[in-house]
Design an enzyme around this catalytic site. Structure first.
Site, PDB file in Angstrom:
ATOM      1  N   PRO A  11       0.796  -1.221   0.000  1.00  0.00           N
ATOM      2  CA  PRO A  11       0.000   0.000   0.000  1.00  0.00           C
ATOM      3  C   PRO A  11       0.833   1.277   0.000  1.00  0.00           C
ATOM      4  O   PRO A  11       1.886   1.352   0.623  1.00  0.00           O
ATOM      5  CB  PRO A  11      -0.840  -0.106   1.270  1.00  0.00           C
ATOM      6  CG  PRO A  11      -0.143  -1.096   2.127  1.00  0.00           C
ATOM      7  CD  PRO A  11       0.575  -2.024   1.200  1.00  0.00           C
ATOM      8  N   ASN A  12       0.319   2.241  -0.725  1.00  0.00           N
ATOM      9  CA  ASN A  12       0.853   3.606  -0.835  1.00  0.00           C
ATOM     10  C   ASN A  12       2.117   3.710  -1.678  1.00  0.00           C
ATOM     11  O   ASN A  12       2.583   4.817  -1.927  1.00  0.00           O
ATOM     12  CB  ASN A  12       1.069   4.244   0.542  1.00  0.00           C
ATOM     13  CG  ASN A  12      -0.229   4.370   1.303  1.00  0.00           C
ATOM     14  OD1 ASN A  12      -1.199   4.889   0.772  1.00  0.00           O
ATOM     15  ND2 ASN A  12      -0.270   3.869   2.519  1.00  0.00           N
ATOM     16  N   ARG A  19       4.711  11.076  -2.011  1.00  0.00           N
ATOM     17  CA  ARG A  19       4.598  10.808  -0.581  1.00  0.00           C
ATOM     18  C   ARG A  19       5.931  11.050   0.120  1.00  0.00           C
ATOM     19  O   ARG A  19       6.921  10.398  -0.184  1.00  0.00           O
ATOM     20  CB  ARG A  19       4.178   9.349  -0.370  1.00  0.00           C
ATOM     21  CG  ARG A  19       4.087   8.964   1.083  1.00  0.00           C
ATOM     22  CD  ARG A  19       3.848   7.472   1.239  1.00  0.00           C
ATOM     23  NE  ARG A  19       3.857   7.141   2.648  1.00  0.00           N
ATOM     24  CZ  ARG A  19       4.065   5.939   3.134  1.00  0.00           C
ATOM     25  NH1 ARG A  19       4.272   4.935   2.287  1.00  0.00           N
ATOM     26  NH2 ARG A  19       4.069   5.714   4.408  1.00  0.00           N
ATOM     27  N   TYR A  24      11.271   9.118   1.175  1.00  0.00           N
ATOM     28  CA  TYR A  24      11.192   8.138   0.097  1.00  0.00           C
ATOM     29  C   TYR A  24      11.850   8.592  -1.207  1.00  0.00           C
ATOM     30  O   TYR A  24      11.955   7.801  -2.136  1.00  0.00           O
ATOM     31  CB  TYR A  24       9.727   7.772  -0.168  1.00  0.00           C
ATOM     32  CG  TYR A  24       9.077   7.102   1.009  1.00  0.00           C
ATOM     33  CD1 TYR A  24       9.316   5.754   1.280  1.00  0.00           C
ATOM     34  CD2 TYR A  24       8.256   7.814   1.883  1.00  0.00           C
ATOM     35  CE1 TYR A  24       8.740   5.135   2.377  1.00  0.00           C
ATOM     36  CE2 TYR A  24       7.665   7.192   2.974  1.00  0.00           C
ATOM     37  CZ  TYR A  24       7.913   5.863   3.213  1.00  0.00           C
ATOM     38  OH  TYR A  24       7.347   5.240   4.299  1.00  0.00           O
ATOM     39  N   ASN A  76       8.059  -5.581  -1.165  1.00  0.00           N
ATOM     40  CA  ASN A  76       7.993  -4.445  -0.256  1.00  0.00           C
ATOM     41  C   ASN A  76       6.554  -4.391   0.221  1.00  0.00           C
ATOM     42  O   ASN A  76       5.693  -3.816  -0.447  1.00  0.00           O
ATOM     43  CB  ASN A  76       8.388  -3.143  -0.958  1.00  0.00           C
ATOM     44  CG  ASN A  76       8.396  -1.966  -0.004  1.00  0.00           C
ATOM     45  OD1 ASN A  76       7.811  -2.022   1.070  1.00  0.00           O
ATOM     46  ND2 ASN A  76       9.046  -0.888  -0.403  1.00  0.00           N
ATOM     47  N   ALA A  79       3.204  -0.987   4.751  1.00  0.00           N
ATOM     48  CA  ALA A  79       2.594  -1.046   6.086  1.00  0.00           C
ATOM     49  C   ALA A  79       2.141  -2.454   6.466  1.00  0.00           C
ATOM     50  O   ALA A  79       2.069  -2.780   7.659  1.00  0.00           O
ATOM     51  CB  ALA A  79       1.419  -0.076   6.164  1.00  0.00           C
ATOM     52  N   GLU A 100      12.751  -9.447   1.384  1.00  0.00           N
ATOM     53  CA  GLU A 100      11.944  -8.324   1.876  1.00  0.00           C
ATOM     54  C   GLU A 100      12.719  -7.037   1.642  1.00  0.00           C
ATOM     55  O   GLU A 100      13.901  -6.957   1.962  1.00  0.00           O
ATOM     56  CB  GLU A 100      11.667  -8.528   3.366  1.00  0.00           C
ATOM     57  CG  GLU A 100      10.880  -7.424   4.024  1.00  0.00           C
ATOM     58  CD  GLU A 100      10.685  -7.651   5.520  1.00  0.00           C
ATOM     59  OE1 GLU A 100      10.280  -6.698   6.196  1.00  0.00           O
ATOM     60  OE2 GLU A 100      10.964  -8.775   6.018  1.00  0.00           O
ATOM     61  N   HIS A 102      12.686  -2.621   1.892  1.00  0.00           N
ATOM     62  CA  HIS A 102      12.113  -1.355   2.369  1.00  0.00           C
ATOM     63  C   HIS A 102      12.989  -0.217   1.874  1.00  0.00           C
ATOM     64  O   HIS A 102      14.219  -0.299   1.963  1.00  0.00           O
ATOM     65  CB  HIS A 102      12.016  -1.330   3.890  1.00  0.00           C
ATOM     66  CG  HIS A 102      11.149  -2.419   4.424  1.00  0.00           C
ATOM     67  ND1 HIS A 102       9.776  -2.348   4.358  1.00  0.00           N
ATOM     68  CD2 HIS A 102      11.452  -3.608   4.981  1.00  0.00           C
ATOM     69  CE1 HIS A 102       9.271  -3.462   4.866  1.00  0.00           C
ATOM     70  NE2 HIS A 102      10.268  -4.248   5.246  1.00  0.00           N
ATOM     71  N   ARG A 109      12.910   4.367  12.364  1.00  0.00           N
ATOM     72  CA  ARG A 109      11.596   5.011  12.363  1.00  0.00           C
ATOM     73  C   ARG A 109      10.811   4.653  13.617  1.00  0.00           C
ATOM     74  O   ARG A 109      11.357   4.173  14.592  1.00  0.00           O
ATOM     75  CB  ARG A 109      10.874   4.635  11.068  1.00  0.00           C
ATOM     76  CG  ARG A 109      11.665   5.165   9.849  1.00  0.00           C
ATOM     77  CD  ARG A 109      10.993   5.003   8.549  1.00  0.00           C
ATOM     78  NE  ARG A 109       9.721   5.718   8.538  1.00  0.00           N
ATOM     79  CZ  ARG A 109       8.798   5.525   7.612  1.00  0.00           C
ATOM     80  NH1 ARG A 109       8.988   4.648   6.637  1.00  0.00           N
ATOM     81  NH2 ARG A 109       7.669   6.201   7.643  1.00  0.00           N
TER      82      ARG A 109
END
Length: 150
Positions: A11-12, A19, A24, A76, A79, A100, A102, A109
């Site tokens: 998502p996103n 964003r 990012y 990725n 969330a 995985e 990111h 974070r």
């Protein structure tokens, strides 16, 4: 016939470039797709690249990777990393190597981002390299599946 890898985005990530560019960067998801395609091609790999804001759709893509006998998955989960047992279960049942990824270093974070369900199914985790982490993840997956750079 070339081996196929799946590159999946949660998502996103369709909002990359808009964003929080301070976190990012300014690259778009289309830029990420080009980078991944170019990297996969260097290793003689075919690539399926997908993004969804819907958890169940990501599960379907993961199951498809198994059914279509993909060589591995770069994901990725965004969330969903921190919340989705369904994605963990789907990745586990594929029995495929999973990397995985990111864009940011999730460990710098918010504390809730420090936990990953997905990591339990992943051979490796790439975080904090910006979008270049995708190229590194594909390179790592290529090594795991025995694909040589052309």
């Amino acid at each position: 016939m070339a081996q196929t890898i799946y590159v999946l985005n949660g998502p996103n990530l369709n909002m990359l470039g808009l964003r929080e560019p301070e976190k990012y960067g300014s690259a778009t998801l289309a830029d990420v797709e080009r980078l991944c395609g170019d990297t996969a091609k260097r290793f003689g790999l075919d690539m399926v690249f997908r993004q969804s804001n819907i958890e169940g759709e990501l599960v379907t893509f993961i199951q498809e990777a198994r059914l279509k006998k993909a060589a591995g998955i770069v994901i990725n989960p965004a969330a969903y990393t921190h919340t989705s047992v369904a994605i963990l279960d789907a990745l586990t049942l594929t029995e495929l190597p999973v990397i995985e990824i990111h864009i940011t270093n999730v460990h710098q974070r918010e504390p809730f981002r420090h936990h990953s369900y997905v990591s339990k199914a992943a051979k490796a985790v790439m975080a904090g390299f910006g979008i270049q982490g995708y190229a590194l993840a594909i390179q790592g997956l290529a090594g795991i599946i025995g694909a040589k750079e052309k």
